[in-house]
Design an enzyme around this catalytic site. Sequence first.
Site, PDB file in Angstrom:
ATOM      1  N   PHE A 144       0.817  -1.206   0.000  1.00  0.00           N
ATOM      2  CA  PHE A 144       0.000   0.000   0.000  1.00  0.00           C
ATOM      3  C   PHE A 144       0.858   1.267   0.000  1.00  0.00           C
ATOM      4  O   PHE A 144       0.856   2.045  -0.968  1.00  0.00           O
ATOM      5  CB  PHE A 144      -0.937  -0.053   1.215  1.00  0.00           C
ATOM      6  CG  PHE A 144      -1.593   1.239   1.599  1.00  0.00           C
ATOM      7  CD1 PHE A 144      -2.126   2.096   0.642  1.00  0.00           C
ATOM      8  CD2 PHE A 144      -1.704   1.595   2.936  1.00  0.00           C
ATOM      9  CE1 PHE A 144      -2.741   3.288   1.004  1.00  0.00           C
ATOM     10  CE2 PHE A 144      -2.328   2.774   3.308  1.00  0.00           C
ATOM     11  CZ  PHE A 144      -2.833   3.625   2.341  1.00  0.00           C
ATOM     12  N   ASP A 170       7.723  -9.890  -0.813  1.00  0.00           N
ATOM     13  CA  ASP A 170       7.430 -11.321  -0.932  1.00  0.00           C
ATOM     14  C   ASP A 170       6.056 -11.574  -1.547  1.00  0.00           C
ATOM     15  O   ASP A 170       5.668 -12.726  -1.748  1.00  0.00           O
ATOM     16  CB  ASP A 170       7.562 -12.031   0.414  1.00  0.00           C
ATOM     17  CG  ASP A 170       6.523 -11.591   1.433  1.00  0.00           C
ATOM     18  OD1 ASP A 170       5.675 -10.725   1.111  1.00  0.00           O
ATOM     19  OD2 ASP A 170       6.550 -12.117   2.569  1.00  0.00           O
ATOM     20  N   ASP A 215      11.621 -12.587   0.981  1.00  0.00           N
ATOM     21  CA  ASP A 215      11.295 -12.181   2.344  1.00  0.00           C
ATOM     22  C   ASP A 215      12.410 -11.268   2.855  1.00  0.00           C
ATOM     23  O   ASP A 215      13.594 -11.541   2.613  1.00  0.00           O
ATOM     24  CB  ASP A 215      11.198 -13.455   3.193  1.00  0.00           C
ATOM     25  CG  ASP A 215      10.656 -13.217   4.583  1.00  0.00           C
ATOM     26  OD1 ASP A 215      11.055 -12.228   5.218  1.00  0.00           O
ATOM     27  OD2 ASP A 215       9.847 -14.043   5.049  1.00  0.00           O
ATOM     28  N   TYR A 233       3.171  -6.494  17.891  1.00  0.00           N
ATOM     29  CA  TYR A 233       3.460  -5.628  16.742  1.00  0.00           C
ATOM     30  C   TYR A 233       4.220  -4.380  17.180  1.00  0.00           C
ATOM     31  O   TYR A 233       5.256  -4.024  16.610  1.00  0.00           O
ATOM     32  CB  TYR A 233       2.154  -5.234  16.056  1.00  0.00           C
ATOM     33  CG  TYR A 233       2.309  -4.125  15.040  1.00  0.00           C
ATOM     34  CD1 TYR A 233       2.945  -4.351  13.831  1.00  0.00           C
ATOM     35  CD2 TYR A 233       1.812  -2.843  15.301  1.00  0.00           C
ATOM     36  CE1 TYR A 233       3.093  -3.325  12.899  1.00  0.00           C
ATOM     37  CE2 TYR A 233       1.959  -1.820  14.376  1.00  0.00           C
ATOM     38  CZ  TYR A 233       2.601  -2.068  13.179  1.00  0.00           C
ATOM     39  OH  TYR A 233       2.747  -1.051  12.270  1.00  0.00           O
ATOM     40  N   VAL A 261     -10.824   2.445   7.205  1.00  0.00           N
ATOM     41  CA  VAL A 261     -11.228   3.287   6.073  1.00  0.00           C
ATOM     42  C   VAL A 261     -11.581   2.407   4.883  1.00  0.00           C
ATOM     43  O   VAL A 261     -12.624   2.594   4.234  1.00  0.00           O
ATOM     44  CB  VAL A 261     -10.118   4.295   5.710  1.00  0.00           C
ATOM     45  CG1 VAL A 261     -10.474   5.032   4.414  1.00  0.00           C
ATOM     46  CG2 VAL A 261      -9.908   5.289   6.845  1.00  0.00           C
ATOM     47  N   ARG A 293      -8.644   8.250  16.293  1.00  0.00           N
ATOM     48  CA  ARG A 293      -7.383   7.990  15.612  1.00  0.00           C
ATOM     49  C   ARG A 293      -6.999   9.225  14.803  1.00  0.00           C
ATOM     50  O   ARG A 293      -7.821  10.097  14.515  1.00  0.00           O
ATOM     51  CB  ARG A 293      -7.501   6.776  14.677  1.00  0.00           C
ATOM     52  CG  ARG A 293      -7.679   5.445  15.407  1.00  0.00           C
ATOM     53  CD  ARG A 293      -6.440   5.041  16.163  1.00  0.00           C
ATOM     54  NE  ARG A 293      -6.582   3.742  16.824  1.00  0.00           N
ATOM     55  CZ  ARG A 293      -6.998   3.566  18.078  1.00  0.00           C
ATOM     56  NH1 ARG A 293      -7.361   4.622  18.795  1.00  0.00           N
ATOM     57  NH2 ARG A 293      -7.051   2.357  18.608  1.00  0.00           N
TER      58      ARG A 293
END
Length: 309
Positions: free
Chosen positions: A11, A32, A49, A138, A182, A205
């Site tokens: 993206f 990848d 990768d 994360y 979104v 946010r």
Amino acid sequence: MLVLVTGAAGFIGSHLVDRLLADGHQVIGVDDFSSGRNARADVEIWRMDVADPALAGRVAARRPEVICHLAAQVSVRASVADPLHDARTNALGTANVLEAARAGGARKVVFASSCAVYGVPDALPVPPDAELRPASPYAASKVSGEVYLRTYRALHDLDFTILTLANVYGPRQTPEGEAGVVSIFTDALLAGRPTRVFGDGTQTRDYVYVLDVVDAFARAAGDAGGGGRFNVGTGLQTTDRELHTLVAEAVGAPDDPAFAPPRPGDLPAMAVDPAATERALGWRPRVPLRDGLAATAAWARERVAAGSA
């Protein structure tokens, strides 16, 4: 200059490739293709990768001046479900990219971090020198990447700039990731499907348009901002309920979401302060949320029309 972009078919990465080429740079990509679907036919992209040890040899052979590292596992919920995969892609992957940068004599690495590293902040908008409080695997993997960057600068004089991204949205986005709502709202409303807002809709946010984000990367690829962390966001909070109204307006659909129970672990509020980014990089967000959502809806309509043709 020659720039290597990891996540080049993704993206944000695909938009960055477009911008760098428009600025006259040469670009090589790494992806990848596990989620990226936006590869350019006129750009050399290595299908691999970022944690693959073979990356160092390929980078050493081509010697890019700058590496923009965007390849990542981007879902907080996926990181909770499979923290080892998250760590391999984000923590080990970043270490591998830095070792490749060292082997190839790169001048600088520009790293895509996340506002998730701030956890639940003491005040909003969050300044870039706020305490890091990762509350998910994360976020922890992104903090790990930042630590590796500082270590390689100390050991190998490899310059870096950390860009801490707010919730990025825009054309080419998929539902995964921090601003996937979104895309979820846009796709559902275009198709006439029901939508859901979790909790009471007051969660906030900071939404920043993807072309503004790639502008920050393009600026950071130069000499400015070495050794620093800089927020890339608007500093403005938008509630989930407000976002649904704005997306419905952009799509031209009814603004009538259902409400679902809140999801465990979701932060109640987030916005990042970009003032230091403007001082260091000359960057500021330029696309208002309404305009960015209109552009996103127009792209989604074209995609739907092309798929049905």
